[in-house]
Design a protein around this motif. Structure first.
Motif, PDB file in Angstrom:
ATOM      1  N   GLY A  52       0.794  -1.219   0.000  1.00 58.33           N
ATOM      2  CA  GLY A  52       0.000   0.000   0.000  1.00 58.33           C
ATOM      3  C   GLY A  52       0.826   1.268   0.000  1.00 58.33           C
ATOM      4  N   GLU A  53       2.147   1.124  -0.081  1.00 58.34           N
ATOM      5  CA  GLU A  53       3.013   2.299  -0.079  1.00 58.34           C
ATOM      6  C   GLU A  53       2.952   3.001  -1.433  1.00 58.34           C
ATOM      7  OE1 GLU A  53       7.672   3.449   0.769  1.00 58.34           O
ATOM      8  OE2 GLU A  53       6.903   1.504   1.407  1.00 58.34           O
ATOM      9  N   LEU A  54       2.845   4.321  -1.397  1.00 59.87           N
ATOM     10  CA  LEU A  54       2.761   5.127  -2.599  1.00 59.87           C
ATOM     11  C   LEU A  54       4.087   5.094  -3.345  1.00 59.87           C
ATOM     12  CD1 LEU A  54       0.713   7.087  -3.997  1.00 59.87           C
ATOM     13  CD2 LEU A  54       1.891   8.936  -2.805  1.00 59.87           C
ATOM     14  N   VAL A  55       4.033   4.780  -4.651  1.00 58.46           N
ATOM     15  CA  VAL A  55       5.248   4.770  -5.468  1.00 58.46           C
ATOM     16  C   VAL A  55       5.116   5.667  -6.693  1.00 58.46           C
ATOM     17  CG1 VAL A  55       5.983   2.498  -4.664  1.00 58.46           C
ATOM     18  CG2 VAL A  55       4.614   2.686  -6.756  1.00 58.46           C
ATOM     19  N   GLY A  56       3.918   6.240  -6.923  1.00 58.94           N
ATOM     20  CA  GLY A  56       3.741   7.142  -8.049  1.00 58.94           C
ATOM     21  C   GLY A  56       2.392   7.823  -7.996  1.00 58.94           C
ATOM     22  N   ILE A  57       2.318   8.998  -8.637  1.00 56.07           N
ATOM     23  CA  ILE A  57       1.063   9.742  -8.715  1.00 56.07           C
ATOM     24  C   ILE A  57       0.911  10.347 -10.112  1.00 56.07           C
ATOM     25  CG2 ILE A  57       1.072  10.320  -6.246  1.00 56.07           C
ATOM     26  CD1 ILE A  57       1.737  13.243  -7.083  1.00 56.07           C
ATOM     27  N   ALA A  58      -0.311  10.712 -10.431  1.00 55.71           N
ATOM     28  CA  ALA A  58      -0.634  11.498 -11.621  1.00 55.71           C
ATOM     29  C   ALA A  58      -1.961  12.192 -11.320  1.00 55.71           C
ATOM     30  CB  ALA A  58      -0.749  10.625 -12.860  1.00 55.71           C
ATOM     31  N   ARG A  59      -2.236  13.260 -12.075  1.00 59.78           N
ATOM     32  CA  ARG A  59      -3.468  14.017 -11.856  1.00 59.78           C
ATOM     33  C   ARG A  59      -4.069  14.374 -13.205  1.00 59.78           C
ATOM     34  NH1 ARG A  59      -4.536  19.679 -10.753  1.00 59.78           N
ATOM     35  NH2 ARG A  59      -2.305  20.112 -10.955  1.00 59.78           N
ATOM     36  N   VAL A  60      -5.400  14.237 -13.309  1.00 66.59           N
ATOM     37  CA  VAL A  60      -6.126  14.598 -14.521  1.00 66.59           C
ATOM     38  C   VAL A  60      -7.036  15.787 -14.205  1.00 66.59           C
ATOM     39  CG1 VAL A  60      -7.841  13.862 -16.230  1.00 66.59           C
ATOM     40  CG2 VAL A  60      -6.099  12.251 -15.427  1.00 66.59           C
ATOM     41  N   LEU A  61      -6.920  16.800 -15.022  1.00 65.22           N
ATOM     42  CA  LEU A  61      -7.807  17.957 -14.976  1.00 65.22           C
ATOM     43  C   LEU A  61      -8.655  17.865 -16.240  1.00 65.22           C
ATOM     44  CD1 LEU A  61      -8.519  20.549 -13.457  1.00 65.22           C
ATOM     45  CD2 LEU A  61      -6.694  21.692 -14.719  1.00 65.22           C
ATOM     46  N   ASP A  62      -9.978  17.742 -16.099  1.00 63.46           N
ATOM     47  CA  ASP A  62     -10.847  17.394 -17.214  1.00 63.46           C
ATOM     48  C   ASP A  62     -12.081  18.290 -17.209  1.00 63.46           C
ATOM     49  OD1 ASP A  62     -12.409  16.109 -19.141  1.00 63.46           O
ATOM     50  OD2 ASP A  62     -12.404  14.179 -18.123  1.00 63.46           O
ATOM     51  N   ASP A  63     -12.397  18.905 -18.363  1.00 66.87           N
ATOM     52  CA  ASP A  63     -13.594  19.749 -18.419  1.00 66.87           C
ATOM     53  C   ASP A  63     -14.867  18.947 -18.654  1.00 66.87           C
ATOM     54  OD1 ASP A  63     -13.767  19.237 -21.176  1.00 66.87           O
ATOM     55  OD2 ASP A  63     -13.163  21.257 -21.775  1.00 66.87           O
ATOM     56  N   GLY A  64     -14.745  17.638 -18.849  1.00 65.57           N
ATOM     57  CA  GLY A  64     -15.906  16.781 -18.974  1.00 65.57           C
ATOM     58  C   GLY A  64     -16.450  16.624 -20.377  1.00 65.57           C
ATOM     59  N   GLY A  65     -15.915  17.355 -21.353  1.00 65.30           N
ATOM     60  CA  GLY A  65     -16.470  17.252 -22.686  1.00 65.30           C
ATOM     61  C   GLY A  65     -15.460  17.398 -23.808  1.00 65.30           C
ATOM     62  N   LEU A  66     -14.659  18.449 -23.754  1.00 64.86           N
ATOM     63  CA  LEU A  66     -13.756  18.733 -24.864  1.00 64.86           C
ATOM     64  C   LEU A  66     -12.297  18.433 -24.567  1.00 64.86           C
ATOM     65  CD1 LEU A  66     -15.253  22.145 -26.056  1.00 64.86           C
ATOM     66  CD2 LEU A  66     -15.483  19.917 -27.162  1.00 64.86           C
ATOM     67  N   TYR A  67     -11.788  18.951 -23.451  1.00 62.55           N
ATOM     68  CA  TYR A  67     -10.350  18.939 -23.207  1.00 62.55           C
ATOM     69  C   TYR A  67     -10.015  18.386 -21.827  1.00 62.55           C
ATOM     70  CZ  TYR A  67     -10.950  22.384 -26.898  1.00 62.55           C
ATOM     71  OH  TYR A  67     -11.330  23.028 -28.034  1.00 62.55           O
ATOM     72  N   ALA A  68      -8.845  17.797 -21.760  1.00 61.37           N
ATOM     73  CA  ALA A  68      -8.307  17.317 -20.486  1.00 61.37           C
ATOM     74  C   ALA A  68      -6.805  17.539 -20.507  1.00 61.37           C
ATOM     75  CB  ALA A  68      -8.631  15.836 -20.275  1.00 61.37           C
ATOM     76  N   SER A  69      -6.219  17.538 -19.336  1.00 58.58           N
ATOM     77  CA  SER A  69      -4.766  17.635 -19.232  1.00 58.58           C
ATOM     78  C   SER A  69      -4.275  16.713 -18.121  1.00 58.58           C
ATOM     79  CB  SER A  69      -4.319  19.080 -18.983  1.00 58.58           C
ATOM     80  OG  SER A  69      -4.978  19.622 -17.862  1.00 58.58           O
ATOM     81  N   VAL A  70      -3.074  16.235 -18.313  1.00 58.55           N
ATOM     82  CA  VAL A  70      -2.436  15.335 -17.348  1.00 58.55           C
ATOM     83  C   VAL A  70      -1.317  16.111 -16.681  1.00 58.55           C
ATOM     84  CG1 VAL A  70      -1.193  13.157 -17.051  1.00 58.55           C
ATOM     85  CG2 VAL A  70      -3.006  13.339 -18.786  1.00 58.55           C
ATOM     86  N   TRP A  71      -1.297  16.058 -15.363  1.00 52.57           N
ATOM     87  CA  TRP A  71      -0.330  16.817 -14.564  1.00 52.57           C
ATOM     88  C   TRP A  71       0.315  15.915 -13.523  1.00 52.57           C
ATOM     89  CZ3 TRP A  71       0.610  21.953 -15.457  1.00 52.57           C
ATOM     90  CH2 TRP A  71      -0.294  22.614 -16.291  1.00 52.57           C
ATOM     91  N   ASP A  72       1.424  16.386 -13.004  1.00 52.06           N
ATOM     92  CA  ASP A  72       2.037  15.807 -11.804  1.00 52.06           C
ATOM     93  C   ASP A  72       2.291  14.309 -11.911  1.00 52.06           C
ATOM     94  OD1 ASP A  72       1.776  18.390 -10.805  1.00 52.06           O
ATOM     95  OD2 ASP A  72      -0.033  17.949  -9.674  1.00 52.06           O
TER      96      ASP A  72
END
Length: 140
Positions: A52-72
């Motif tokens: 259960g130890e964290l070894v990686g992360i990512a984040r999605v910012l998504d407008d729900g229809g047209l565009y999304a971006s991947v961060w961190d």
């Protein structure tokens, strides 16, 4: 789960866990309120080992229809080059597969990874431009 790493696609990460991952990348620590605000408007993904130890992360910012971006997208240094980052990005892209455009901001070290997944510097002649408000750190 493969290679002893489980990907959580709707992870609940604490600000301490996020800041720990930022430390792996030698990024500055963020205020708790900023991480909490980002978390309300984003979807975190987490890679955890069998304990259960964290070894990686990512984040999605998504407008729900047209565009999304991947961060961190950050992988603990001792787990890099083992496919964890690739699996995090693949899971992030699966969440926004029907968007018209998915963007990512890459560190120099991750450019080859993102290029291998199909990301390019331009889309139909358009390029990303950046502006950092004055007084902000010059770090990611």
């Amino acid at each position: 789960m493969t290679d002893g790493v489980r990907i959580e696609t709707d992870a609940s990460l604490t600000p301490a866990e996020v800041n720990a991952a930022y430390a792996w990348a030698e990024w500055p620590q963020r205020d708790t309120w900023r991480i909490e605000a980002a978390s309300r408007r984003s979807t975190w993904l987490a890679a955890r080992d069998l304990d259960g130890e964290l070894v990686g992360i990512a984040r999605v910012l998504d407008d729900g229809g047209l565009y999304a971006s991947v961060w961190d997208v950050i992988v603990r240094p001792d787990r890099q080059h083992a496919g964890v980052g690739r699996r995090l990005v693949a899971a992030a892209l699966e969440r926004c597969a029907d968007r018209r455009l998915v963007a990512v901001v890459s560190t120099p070290a991750a450019r080859d990874l993102f290029a291998s997944l199909g990301f390019t510097g331009e889309s139909h002649g358009h390029a990303a431009l950046y502006l950092r408000p004055s007084g902000e750190h010059a770090h990611p």
